[in-house]
Design a protein around this motif. Structure first.
Motif, PDB file in Angstrom:
ATOM      1  N   HIS A  96      -0.624  -6.225  -2.668  1.00 18.19           N
ATOM      2  CA  HIS A  96      -1.823  -5.715  -2.018  1.00 18.19           C
ATOM      3  C   HIS A  96      -2.794  -4.894  -2.830  1.00 18.19           C
ATOM      4  CE1 HIS A  96      -4.822  -3.629   1.073  1.00 18.19           C
ATOM      5  NE2 HIS A  96      -4.087  -2.612   0.896  1.00 18.19           N
ATOM      6  N   VAL A  97      -1.695  -3.820  -3.561  1.00 11.27           N
ATOM      7  CA  VAL A  97      -2.443  -2.836  -4.333  1.00 11.27           C
ATOM      8  C   VAL A  97      -3.181  -3.576  -5.741  1.00 11.27           C
ATOM      9  CG1 VAL A  97      -1.917  -0.989  -6.137  1.00 11.27           C
ATOM     10  CG2 VAL A  97      -1.147  -0.925  -3.634  1.00 11.27           C
ATOM     11  N   ALA A  98      -2.371  -4.779  -6.130  1.00  9.05           N
ATOM     12  CA  ALA A  98      -3.028  -5.355  -7.308  1.00  9.05           C
ATOM     13  C   ALA A  98      -4.480  -6.057  -6.931  1.00  9.05           C
ATOM     14  CB  ALA A  98      -2.037  -6.475  -7.571  1.00  9.05           C
ATOM     15  N   HIS A  99      -4.340  -6.567  -5.580  1.00 11.61           N
ATOM     16  CA  HIS A  99      -5.670  -7.194  -5.184  1.00 11.61           C
ATOM     17  C   HIS A  99      -6.596  -6.159  -5.080  1.00 11.61           C
ATOM     18  CE1 HIS A  99      -8.456  -9.712  -2.853  1.00 11.61           C
ATOM     19  NE2 HIS A  99      -8.611  -8.810  -2.078  1.00 11.61           N
ATOM     20  N   LEU A 100      -6.288  -4.860  -4.481  1.00 17.48           N
ATOM     21  CA  LEU A 100      -7.507  -3.979  -4.506  1.00 17.48           C
ATOM     22  C   LEU A 100      -8.049  -3.530  -5.766  1.00 17.48           C
ATOM     23  CD1 LEU A 100      -5.812  -1.303  -1.938  1.00 17.48           C
ATOM     24  CD2 LEU A 100      -7.810  -2.461  -1.673  1.00 17.48           C
ATOM     25  N   ALA A 101      -7.027  -3.608  -6.640  1.00 16.16           N
ATOM     26  CA  ALA A 101      -7.452  -3.121  -8.157  1.00 16.16           C
ATOM     27  C   ALA A 101      -7.873  -4.268  -8.782  1.00 16.16           C
ATOM     28  CB  ALA A 101      -6.425  -2.599  -8.727  1.00 16.16           C
ATOM     29  N   ARG A 102      -8.016  -5.574  -8.229  1.00 15.19           N
ATOM     30  CA  ARG A 102      -8.497  -7.057  -9.026  1.00 15.19           C
ATOM     31  C   ARG A 102      -7.839  -7.240 -10.208  1.00 15.19           C
ATOM     32  NH1 ARG A 102     -10.102  -6.680  -4.413  1.00 15.19           N
ATOM     33  NH2 ARG A 102     -12.371  -7.153  -3.791  1.00 15.19           N
TER      34      ARG A 102
ATOM     35  N   ILE B 165       3.479  -4.490  -1.041  1.00 18.20           N
ATOM     36  CA  ILE B 165       2.513  -3.412  -1.154  1.00 18.20           C
ATOM     37  C   ILE B 165       2.174  -3.708  -2.333  1.00 18.20           C
ATOM     38  CG2 ILE B 165       2.257  -1.043  -1.226  1.00 18.20           C
ATOM     39  CD1 ILE B 165       4.524  -0.740   0.622  1.00 18.20           C
ATOM     40  N   VAL B 166       2.771  -3.931  -3.606  1.00 15.86           N
ATOM     41  CA  VAL B 166       2.227  -4.006  -4.842  1.00 15.86           C
ATOM     42  C   VAL B 166       1.122  -5.364  -5.019  1.00 15.86           C
ATOM     43  CG1 VAL B 166       2.923  -4.685  -7.475  1.00 15.86           C
ATOM     44  CG2 VAL B 166       4.439  -3.205  -5.822  1.00 15.86           C
TER      45      VAL B 166
END
Lengths: 95, 477, 470
Positions: free
Chosen positions: A10-16, A7-8
């Motif tokens: 994925h979230v890091a990808h969303l936040a670039r 999840i982290v």
């Protein structure tokens, strides 16, 4: 609610934000710890409570449709890390 | 196998306000790159949005014209995604409480009337423009922050032609509201489509494709037709379709897969904290409702009932707002109660001049006075229809008045029977066969002979009189 | 007495009496900064002196997240390296309009105001003038330390969850977070838009009232700015708390409150009682939820507000061959660890499948926290609490445990969630000689009550006159 590395990531990808392996596991652990604390909220019965996204009782803030002078292009581009012929420039877009 | 086609269209409409949605930068088109920008539309740190009053008014106007329910409480949300044409990396848009929803428009497609639902109309901001070069992209933020309306239709559309008819009906309404340039080529009106196919009778929806990059009504139609063929071919082969976004390439006349952005999109919408909500009162709505002009459908019906114009011709006239207004002005100025003659001028000679010149009726440049004067000449039978058409052409070319042209060219009709009789005798001599045909009962032959007399007189003879004289003459013989 | 040691109102008097000039004041500050800032490190980028022709009135020192036209404004982050805003924040325009200027130098802070100790600055930590081994608090640590160390006459900070009040308390000065919407946020680089407020950090209550007068007021550039008349806050400087009804929330005097801080706070309350105020225990039952609610709402908003720092238009850009790599590397290298942590937390709280469980829930509990205050303010004029559960802690003490750090804002966060004004003022010292702050919380738009109570307390005590030895 628990948060895992996946999840982290994925979230890091969303936040670039690029994360190294070490950073990823450290942050995952910390976030899990913080979320564990945040889960305190689960004990509240808030089914009927109205959410507050604006604390002020203000609404209908509008302005007239009257143009004002824009800033000069030099000022707009003053801070640009890369520019060309009054355009901002970014490297090739690949998704 | 045959399939049922399910299409929903998503239209983005640029509103023609003087300033952007959230800052006071001008929205003027075609300026030098990055000259119509400020800290707000550049998304500079610390800048804050303030909403443009006119955008709200225009949006409500559109919503009402599309029969939507305008919400009493509405707010902005942030749609978060990274893209270099989006300076804040979020777009101010509307998510769960859009300005309006649940509307419809009625369209006529291939002769059949159909109601297409409008899911929602909401307000958002436009992004900047990217120019792609070899290994880099250039960004111009002039367009950033220009107000957009997103108009989402229900998936009620069932063919490419219907999509086209929906779009032209929608565009027509929007033009009447005078809130946008509605120009697909310029990008002030844009359209994306969602399309899926399912076996006729099936209740489950098929796999949906999102189509983008259509830059004209024709593009929308062609892309959808292509997509219907592509999808049905795959379904016939029992191949699985993937849910994807495809781009229309007008040169290749094909759609292509756009590489997917991020597995599943996650825009992380949340209420825009920088913009307090809006409460739209009933009197505001009635005020705006009262400002909505007569829309094409009503105008068409009135043209039929008030002026006796045929449904077909009315439709032609209202298809352009300016043409309809020009036509009505002329019709009203026309003194006779029966408007047939002036209406025929519009759907006849004027429309064909407009087509020849690739201009709108309203742009032909003929004044109401000149048009009425020309019509009067014909009605008094002072000039023939044929000459009148020529006079019209010259009026449009030269900007002279019909009187001047008629005088200069000596076009006043010959109604004197003596003069006509001489020409008639010549014609009878030269066309013995037609005379025999007429006598044998072929009434067409009479019209031919009338035409010959007209031609010989340079169009100046009054065809009615010629016809009467010929009948008497040949009946006598 | 050196000019830099004086308060703004004293200096205004001197200028009016033609005993000094704004130029002299700036010179005296520059001298002090040169002598002491190597130890305190309140300011960043020491080369940015104010253009001498711009000097006017009493110079205000500015936190590094408030935009100053042509002067670097970097939020103490590498990602904003070299950023010169093309415009002034509204507060800067107001300061100029009031006949004052700002010091070109900018004040240190936790990167993007994410922190409670000013240790998260790209430029390194600021030190507490009372004990250089301790933190000055945060995120407006530079603002508080500069004022306490007489390296600034007065300063502006920003407060999202206590970032003015907690450092004011740690450094023994006065700090006010105005009512949300009282001061324009235009030009304040946003952390959490629904919580942020700019406010003054000053040597005494009168200066706080003066600076609040200057920066308050409706701003057409900020849609969340309140359109109402601004009182002259110096008129509230009345030495009288007689028969005022003050609430003491029982939830604030529980485990976690340092016994020394508790004792100092209780003595202060005793003092106000003796001056005629009426105290009664009250309850703010949802206090324990304030920190979790805050860390969802603030990080969610921040994750979106900070998305713009991507290397496209300004600031740092990492070398990269394509766009996605540029985004990811710029943000990986440009942001410090705490910033990344909060962006990830906030992104998570908004992401698909988690929004309802986190973000929406937090918005609902925010309603309950606001209602707690509404209920108490029906019967009370203000609420008094310690500003922070502890005095300044040591540099490095809490950096390994983010949650522990977050809990140091436990007494200040609620005011931001409820949008109400709150002031911190010096009320004593610990045995180790570290300042303790007293927090007064008031009704929506009732800064006047805060100034009155704070002024009365200050006029009857000497704490605000104490200076650190540097």
């Amino acid at each position: 609610m628990s948060i895992d590395k996946q999840i982290v990531e994925h979230v890091a990808h969303l936040a670039r934000i690029e994360l190294g392996e070490l950073e990823l596991s450290r942050l995952s652990k910390q976030l899990e710890h913080i979320l564990g604390f945040i889960d305190k909220l689960s004990s509240l019965d808030i089914e009927k409570t109205h959410p507050t996204s604006h604390i002020l009782p203000i609404n209908n803030v509008l302005r007239e449709d009257t143009p004002k002078v824009s800033i000069p292009v030099e000022k707009a581009l003053l801070n640009a890390p890369s520019k060309k012929n009054n355009f901002f420039v970014v490297p090739k877009i690949i998704e | 196998m045959s399939y049922e086609v399910v299409i929903g269209l998503e239209v983005h409409l640029q509103l023609k306000t003087k300033t952007k949605a959230f800052c006071a930068c001008s929205t003027e088109f075609g300026k030098e790159p990055n000259t119509q920008v400020c800290p707000v539309c550049l998304g500079f740190p610390g800048s804050l949005p303030v909403f443009n009053k006119t955008v709200l008014d225009y949006a409500i106007k559109v919503a009402l014209a599309l029969n939507c329910k305008v919400q009493e409480y509405t707010k902005f949300d942030r749609k978060n995604y990274f893209y270099p044409d989006l300076p804040k990396n979020y777009q101010i848009s509307q998510f769960d409480l859009p300005l309006s929803s649940n509307g419809f428009i009625d369209i006529v497609s291939e002769g059949i009337e159909k109601r297409i639902g409008i899911t929602r109309v909401h307000i958002e901001e436009d992004a900047g423009k990217l120019i792609h070069q070899d290994d880099l992209s250039l960004i111009d933020f002039n367009r950033t922050g220009i107000p957009l309306l997103e108009i989402v239709s229900e998936p009620d559309i069932s063919s490419a032609q219907e999509s086209h008819d929906y779009l032209s009906t929608l565009k027509n309404i929007l033009e009447y509201l005078d809130v946008s340039d509605c120009d697909m080529e310029k990008g002030t009106l844009r359209c994306d489509a969602n399309i899926s196919l399912r076996p006729i009778g099936s209740k489950n929806l098929g796999v949906k494709t999102e189509l983008k990059n259509m830059n004209s009504f024709k593009g929308v139609k062609d892309a959808l037709n292509y997509e219907i063929q592509r999808q049905s071919a795959l379904l016939d082969l029992n191949e699985a379709l993937t849910q994807e976004t495809r781009l229309w390439d007008p040169k290749a006349s094909k759609t292509f897969t756009m590489r997917t952005k991020e597995g599943a999109k996650d825009y992380r919408y949340f209420p825009e904290p920088d913009l307090p909500p809006f409460i739209i009162k009933v009197d505001k709505i009635s005020e705006i409702k009262a400002s909505i002009p007569e829309l094409p459908k009503e105008k068409m019906q009135r043209f039929i009932s008030d002026y006796g114009i045929s449904e077909y011709d009315s439709k032609v006239l209202v298809a352009s707002k300016r043409d309809a207004f020009f036509a009505e002005e002329c019709i009203k100025a026309y003194p006779n109660k029966d408007k047939k003659a002036i209406v025929n001028w519009f759907i006849g000679p004027l429309l064909s001049e407009a087509n020849n010149r690739a201009k709108a009726l309203a742009d032909l440049g003929i004044s109401i006075e000149n048009l009425l004067s020309l019509v009067t000449f014909v009605e008094r039978e002072e000039i023939s229809h044929l000459s009148a058409k020529a006079v019209l052409t010259e009026v449009l070319d030269s900007a002279k008045s019909p009187e001047e042209i008629i005088r200069e060219k000596n076009l006043i009709q010959v109604s004197d029977s003596g003069a006509i009789k001489n020409i008639m005798e010549e014609v009878i001599k030269e066309n013995a066969k037609s005379v025999l045909d007429y006598k044998a009962g072929k009434s067409n032959a009479l019209m031919f002979l009338v035409g010959q007399v007209m031609r010989k007189s340079g169009g100046k003879t009054n065809p009615k009189i010629v016809q009467e004289l010929l009948k008497t003459r040949l009946g006598d013989a | 007495m050196e000019l830099n040691n004086l308060t703004a109102h004293e200096l205004i008097q001197k200028i009016n009496n033609k005993e000094t000039t704004p130029q002299d004041i700036v010179a005296s500050l520059h001298k002090r900064i040169k002598e002491k800032d190597a130890q305190v490190k309140a300011y960043v980028r020491s080369d940015e002196l104010i253009d001498p022709t711009h000097i006017a009135g009493i110079p205000v020192s500015i936190k590094d997240n408030i935009c100053t036209d042509g002067y670097n404004t970097e939020c103490c982050s590498k990602v904003l390296e070299g950023f010169k805003p093309p415009y002034n924040a509204t507060v800067i325009e107001k300061i100029k309009a009031a006949g004052h200027s700002f010091l070109g130098l900018k004040l240190n802070m936790d990167e993007f105001a994410f922190g409670s100790s000013t240790e998260n600055s790209h430029f390194g930590p600021t030190h507490n003038p009372w004990n250089l081994n301790c933190v000055p608090g945060g995120s407006s640590g530079g603002s508080a330390a500069s004022v306490a160390a007489d390296e600034a006459i007065w300063a502006l900070g920003s407060d999202t969850g206590g970032s003015i009040r907690q450092p004011a308390s740690f450094c023994g000065i006065v700090g006010l977070k105005p009512t949300y919407g009282r001061v324009s946020r235009f030009g304040l680089i946003a952390f959490a838009s629904s919580l942020d407020q700019i406010g003054p950090l000053t040597k005494d209550v009168r200066d706080a009232a003066l600076l609040t007068n200057i920066i308050s007021g409706h701003d057409a550039n900020d849609s969340t700015s309140i359109n109402c008349a601004i009182p002259d806050f110096t008129k509230s400087l009345i030495n009288d708390v007689h028969s005022l009804k003050i609430g003491i929330p029982k939830e604030y005097f529980v485990e976690g409150l340092d016994p020394e801080v508790k004792k100092v706070a209780e003595e202060s309350i005793e003092k106000l009682k003796n001056l005629g105020a009426q105290f009664k225990e009250v309850s703010l039952p949802h206090t324990e939820y304030a920190v979790p609610v805050y860390y969802i709402i603030a990080t969610a908003e921040a994750s979106s507000n900070l998305a713009r720092f991507d290397g496209v238009q300004y600031g740092f850009r990492a070398d990269s061959s394509n766009l996605i790599e540029m985004y990811k590397k710029t943000r990986a290298q440009g942001f410090g660890e705490e910033v990344k942590r909060r962006i990830l937390l906030g992104t998570f709280a908004l992401s698909h499948g988690y929004y309802d469980a986190y973000y929406l829930k937090a918005l609902k509990v925010r309603t309950l926290i606001k209602q707690d205050f509404d209920n108490v303010f029906k019967d009370f004029d203000c609420i008094i609490t310690p500003t922070s559960p502890t005095a300044a802690f040591e540099i490095g003490e809490k950096t390994d445990d983010p949650l522990k750090m977050y809990l140091s804002d436990i007494y200040t966060i609620s005011a931001n969630l409820a949008g109400i004004p709150a002031i911190s003022l010096p009320c004593g010292f610990t045995k180790k000689g570290l300042p303790v702050g007293l927090q007064v919380l008031g009704k929506h738009l009732d800064e006047e009550m805060l100034f009155r109570v704070a002024y009365t307390y200050e006029q009857n005590t000497e704490w605000h006159k104490m200076k650190p030895k540097l």
